[in-house]
Scaffold this motif. Structure first.
Motif, PDB file in Angstrom:
ATOM      1  N   GLY A 133      -2.877   4.809 -19.179  1.00  0.00           N
ATOM      2  CA  GLY A 133      -3.251   6.122 -18.660  1.00  0.00           C
ATOM      3  C   GLY A 133      -2.091   6.802 -17.963  1.00  0.00           C
ATOM      4  O   GLY A 133      -0.990   6.278 -17.856  1.00  0.00           O
ATOM      5  N   VAL A 134      -2.368   7.965 -17.482  1.00  0.00           N
ATOM      6  CA  VAL A 134      -1.359   8.814 -16.874  1.00  0.00           C
ATOM      7  C   VAL A 134      -1.497   8.739 -15.363  1.00  0.00           C
ATOM      8  O   VAL A 134      -2.602   8.736 -14.840  1.00  0.00           O
ATOM      9  CB  VAL A 134      -1.552  10.271 -17.356  1.00  0.00           C
ATOM     10  CG1 VAL A 134      -0.559  11.204 -16.725  1.00  0.00           C
ATOM     11  CG2 VAL A 134      -1.471  10.336 -18.877  1.00  0.00           C
ATOM     12  N   ALA A 135      -0.362   8.695 -14.676  1.00  0.00           N
ATOM     13  CA  ALA A 135      -0.394   8.696 -13.210  1.00  0.00           C
ATOM     14  C   ALA A 135      -0.972  10.023 -12.725  1.00  0.00           C
ATOM     15  O   ALA A 135      -0.889  11.039 -13.418  1.00  0.00           O
ATOM     16  CB  ALA A 135       1.010   8.492 -12.661  1.00  0.00           C
ATOM     17  N   PRO A 136      -1.545  10.054 -11.533  1.00  0.00           N
ATOM     18  CA  PRO A 136      -2.070  11.316 -10.988  1.00  0.00           C
ATOM     19  C   PRO A 136      -0.975  12.381 -10.917  1.00  0.00           C
ATOM     20  O   PRO A 136       0.208  12.064 -10.785  1.00  0.00           O
ATOM     21  CB  PRO A 136      -2.543  10.913  -9.588  1.00  0.00           C
ATOM     22  CG  PRO A 136      -2.787   9.448  -9.675  1.00  0.00           C
ATOM     23  CD  PRO A 136      -1.791   8.919 -10.652  1.00  0.00           C
ATOM     24  N   ASP A 137      -1.367  13.632 -11.002  1.00  0.00           N
ATOM     25  CA  ASP A 137      -0.413  14.746 -10.971  1.00  0.00           C
ATOM     26  C   ASP A 137       0.519  14.646  -9.777  1.00  0.00           C
ATOM     27  O   ASP A 137       0.077  14.433  -8.654  1.00  0.00           O
ATOM     28  CB  ASP A 137      -1.160  16.088 -10.904  1.00  0.00           C
ATOM     29  CG  ASP A 137      -1.853  16.421 -12.215  1.00  0.00           C
ATOM     30  OD1 ASP A 137      -1.476  15.845 -13.250  1.00  0.00           O
ATOM     31  OD2 ASP A 137      -2.768  17.264 -12.184  1.00  0.00           O
ATOM     32  N   GLY A 138       1.801  14.797 -10.047  1.00  0.00           N
ATOM     33  CA  GLY A 138       2.804  14.818  -8.993  1.00  0.00           C
ATOM     34  C   GLY A 138       3.258  13.463  -8.505  1.00  0.00           C
ATOM     35  O   GLY A 138       4.159  13.374  -7.673  1.00  0.00           O
ATOM     36  N   HIS A 188      -4.359   0.948   0.978  1.00  0.00           N
ATOM     37  CA  HIS A 188      -2.996   0.567   1.339  1.00  0.00           C
ATOM     38  C   HIS A 188      -1.984   1.592   0.834  1.00  0.00           C
ATOM     39  O   HIS A 188      -1.020   1.916   1.529  1.00  0.00           O
ATOM     40  CB  HIS A 188      -2.663  -0.817   0.793  1.00  0.00           C
ATOM     41  CG  HIS A 188      -3.415  -1.903   1.487  1.00  0.00           C
ATOM     42  ND1 HIS A 188      -3.224  -2.208   2.815  1.00  0.00           N
ATOM     43  CD2 HIS A 188      -4.375  -2.743   1.052  1.00  0.00           C
ATOM     44  CE1 HIS A 188      -4.028  -3.188   3.158  1.00  0.00           C
ATOM     45  NE2 HIS A 188      -4.739  -3.528   2.106  1.00  0.00           N
ATOM     46  N   LEU A 189      -2.211   2.096  -0.372  1.00  0.00           N
ATOM     47  CA  LEU A 189      -1.292   3.106  -0.891  1.00  0.00           C
ATOM     48  C   LEU A 189      -1.390   4.401  -0.101  1.00  0.00           C
ATOM     49  O   LEU A 189      -0.386   5.085   0.089  1.00  0.00           O
ATOM     50  CB  LEU A 189      -1.542   3.354  -2.377  1.00  0.00           C
ATOM     51  CG  LEU A 189      -1.202   2.186  -3.294  1.00  0.00           C
ATOM     52  CD1 LEU A 189      -1.341   2.591  -4.747  1.00  0.00           C
ATOM     53  CD2 LEU A 189       0.187   1.649  -3.032  1.00  0.00           C
ATOM     54  N   LEU A 190      -2.573   4.732   0.382  1.00  0.00           N
ATOM     55  CA  LEU A 190      -2.720   5.917   1.226  1.00  0.00           C
ATOM     56  C   LEU A 190      -1.897   5.752   2.502  1.00  0.00           C
ATOM     57  O   LEU A 190      -1.139   6.639   2.885  1.00  0.00           O
ATOM     58  CB  LEU A 190      -4.187   6.161   1.569  1.00  0.00           C
ATOM     59  CG  LEU A 190      -4.470   7.256   2.594  1.00  0.00           C
ATOM     60  CD1 LEU A 190      -3.927   8.600   2.125  1.00  0.00           C
ATOM     61  CD2 LEU A 190      -5.968   7.352   2.859  1.00  0.00           C
ATOM     62  N   ALA A 191      -2.019   4.606   3.149  1.00  0.00           N
ATOM     63  CA  ALA A 191      -1.262   4.364   4.384  1.00  0.00           C
ATOM     64  C   ALA A 191       0.240   4.446   4.128  1.00  0.00           C
ATOM     65  O   ALA A 191       0.975   5.087   4.878  1.00  0.00           O
ATOM     66  CB  ALA A 191      -1.638   3.001   4.965  1.00  0.00           C
ATOM     67  N   GLY A 192       0.706   3.796   3.067  1.00  0.00           N
ATOM     68  CA  GLY A 192       2.133   3.831   2.748  1.00  0.00           C
ATOM     69  C   GLY A 192       2.609   5.208   2.346  1.00  0.00           C
ATOM     70  O   GLY A 192       3.713   5.627   2.701  1.00  0.00           O
ATOM     71  N   ALA A 193       1.785   5.942   1.593  1.00  0.00           N
ATOM     72  CA  ALA A 193       2.170   7.281   1.147  1.00  0.00           C
ATOM     73  C   ALA A 193       2.289   8.240   2.329  1.00  0.00           C
ATOM     74  O   ALA A 193       3.202   9.069   2.375  1.00  0.00           O
ATOM     75  CB  ALA A 193       1.167   7.809   0.130  1.00  0.00           C
ATOM     76  N   VAL A 194       1.368   8.136   3.287  1.00  0.00           N
ATOM     77  CA  VAL A 194       1.445   8.988   4.475  1.00  0.00           C
ATOM     78  C   VAL A 194       2.725   8.669   5.249  1.00  0.00           C
ATOM     79  O   VAL A 194       3.461   9.562   5.650  1.00  0.00           O
ATOM     80  CB  VAL A 194       0.192   8.814   5.360  1.00  0.00           C
ATOM     81  CG1 VAL A 194       0.380   9.460   6.725  1.00  0.00           C
ATOM     82  CG2 VAL A 194      -1.032   9.393   4.653  1.00  0.00           C
ATOM     83  N   LEU A 195       3.010   7.387   5.415  1.00  0.00           N
ATOM     84  CA  LEU A 195       4.219   6.966   6.128  1.00  0.00           C
ATOM     85  C   LEU A 195       5.483   7.433   5.421  1.00  0.00           C
ATOM     86  O   LEU A 195       6.433   7.872   6.053  1.00  0.00           O
ATOM     87  CB  LEU A 195       4.223   5.439   6.267  1.00  0.00           C
ATOM     88  CG  LEU A 195       5.396   4.815   6.999  1.00  0.00           C
ATOM     89  CD1 LEU A 195       5.384   5.232   8.462  1.00  0.00           C
ATOM     90  CD2 LEU A 195       5.347   3.308   6.886  1.00  0.00           C
ATOM     91  N   ALA A 196       5.483   7.371   4.082  1.00  0.00           N
ATOM     92  CA  ALA A 196       6.667   7.735   3.301  1.00  0.00           C
ATOM     93  C   ALA A 196       6.758   9.227   3.018  1.00  0.00           C
ATOM     94  O   ALA A 196       7.736   9.687   2.441  1.00  0.00           O
ATOM     95  CB  ALA A 196       6.662   6.964   1.979  1.00  0.00           C
ATOM     96  N   GLY A 197       5.732   9.989   3.391  1.00  0.00           N
ATOM     97  CA  GLY A 197       5.757  11.422   3.128  1.00  0.00           C
ATOM     98  C   GLY A 197       5.510  11.770   1.670  1.00  0.00           C
ATOM     99  O   GLY A 197       5.949  12.821   1.202  1.00  0.00           O
ATOM    100  N   GLU A 198       4.814  10.922   0.942  1.00  0.00           N
ATOM    101  CA  GLU A 198       4.506  11.149  -0.473  1.00  0.00           C
ATOM    102  C   GLU A 198       3.123  11.790  -0.575  1.00  0.00           C
ATOM    103  O   GLU A 198       2.112  11.113  -0.737  1.00  0.00           O
ATOM    104  CB  GLU A 198       4.555   9.833  -1.250  1.00  0.00           C
ATOM    105  CG  GLU A 198       5.920   9.176  -1.284  1.00  0.00           C
ATOM    106  CD  GLU A 198       6.938   9.933  -2.129  1.00  0.00           C
ATOM    107  OE1 GLU A 198       6.546  10.885  -2.854  1.00  0.00           O
ATOM    108  OE2 GLU A 198       8.121   9.595  -2.071  1.00  0.00           O
ATOM    109  N   ALA A 199       3.080  13.119  -0.462  1.00  0.00           N
ATOM    110  CA  ALA A 199       1.813  13.848  -0.398  1.00  0.00           C
ATOM    111  C   ALA A 199       0.989  13.699  -1.671  1.00  0.00           C
ATOM    112  O   ALA A 199      -0.249  13.584  -1.603  1.00  0.00           O
ATOM    113  CB  ALA A 199       2.073  15.322  -0.104  1.00  0.00           C
ATOM    114  N   ALA A 200       1.622  13.728  -2.836  1.00  0.00           N
ATOM    115  CA  ALA A 200       0.862  13.643  -4.090  1.00  0.00           C
ATOM    116  C   ALA A 200       0.154  12.295  -4.208  1.00  0.00           C
ATOM    117  O   ALA A 200      -1.021  12.228  -4.584  1.00  0.00           O
ATOM    118  CB  ALA A 200       1.783  13.872  -5.286  1.00  0.00           C
ATOM    119  N   LEU A 201       0.854  11.225  -3.868  1.00  0.00           N
ATOM    120  CA  LEU A 201       0.251   9.898  -3.949  1.00  0.00           C
ATOM    121  C   LEU A 201      -0.835   9.738  -2.885  1.00  0.00           C
ATOM    122  O   LEU A 201      -1.883   9.152  -3.143  1.00  0.00           O
ATOM    123  CB  LEU A 201       1.315   8.810  -3.813  1.00  0.00           C
ATOM    124  CG  LEU A 201       0.839   7.375  -3.968  1.00  0.00           C
ATOM    125  CD1 LEU A 201       0.074   7.168  -5.271  1.00  0.00           C
ATOM    126  CD2 LEU A 201       2.011   6.412  -3.897  1.00  0.00           C
TER     127      LEU A 201
END
Length: 110
Positions: A26-31, A59-72
């Motif tokens: 499948g395709v990763a989420p947009d962005g 866990h990915l939400l926590a890491g994405a917020v910390l890393a500034g990865e808004a799309a993830l």
């Protein structure tokens, strides 16, 4: 549906102890770039190795917020909502520096 297939594949790989970086059906989420995914997975790898922890998306939400990865972060929130799991996000609260701290820093910096 492609996003669900992406998440299902990622969760299956992690549960099986396989490297989560490989190709996913499948395709990763947009962005969400492969670089962003790798960066956040590296931040959260120590949590993902333990069985019985929170959902992968949490866990990915926590890491994405910390890393500034808004799309993830948005994709992880959507996955948690689809699963009926509340999204818990760490929110840091900071206070502005005190006058005493600013004075000390000005002396040190010159």
């Amino acid at each position: 549906m492609a996003v669900e297939t992406f998440w299902d594949g990622l969760e299956r790989r992690i549960a099986a102890g396989e490297p989560p970086y490989g190709e996913h059906p499948g395709v990763a989420p947009d962005g969400v770039t492969p670089e962003a995914r790798r960066r956040v997975l590296d931040l959260e790898a120590h949590h993902l190795r333990r069985s019985g922890t929170a959902p992968v998306a949490q866990h990915l939400l926590a890491g994405a917020v910390l890393a500034g990865e808004a799309a993830l972060a948005g994709a992880a929130r959507a996955r948690l909502a689809a699963q009926g799991v509340p999204a818990l996000t760490t929110r840091w609260r900071t206070r502005p520096p005190s006058a005493a701290l600013r004075a000390c820093l000005e002396i040190l910096v010159g």
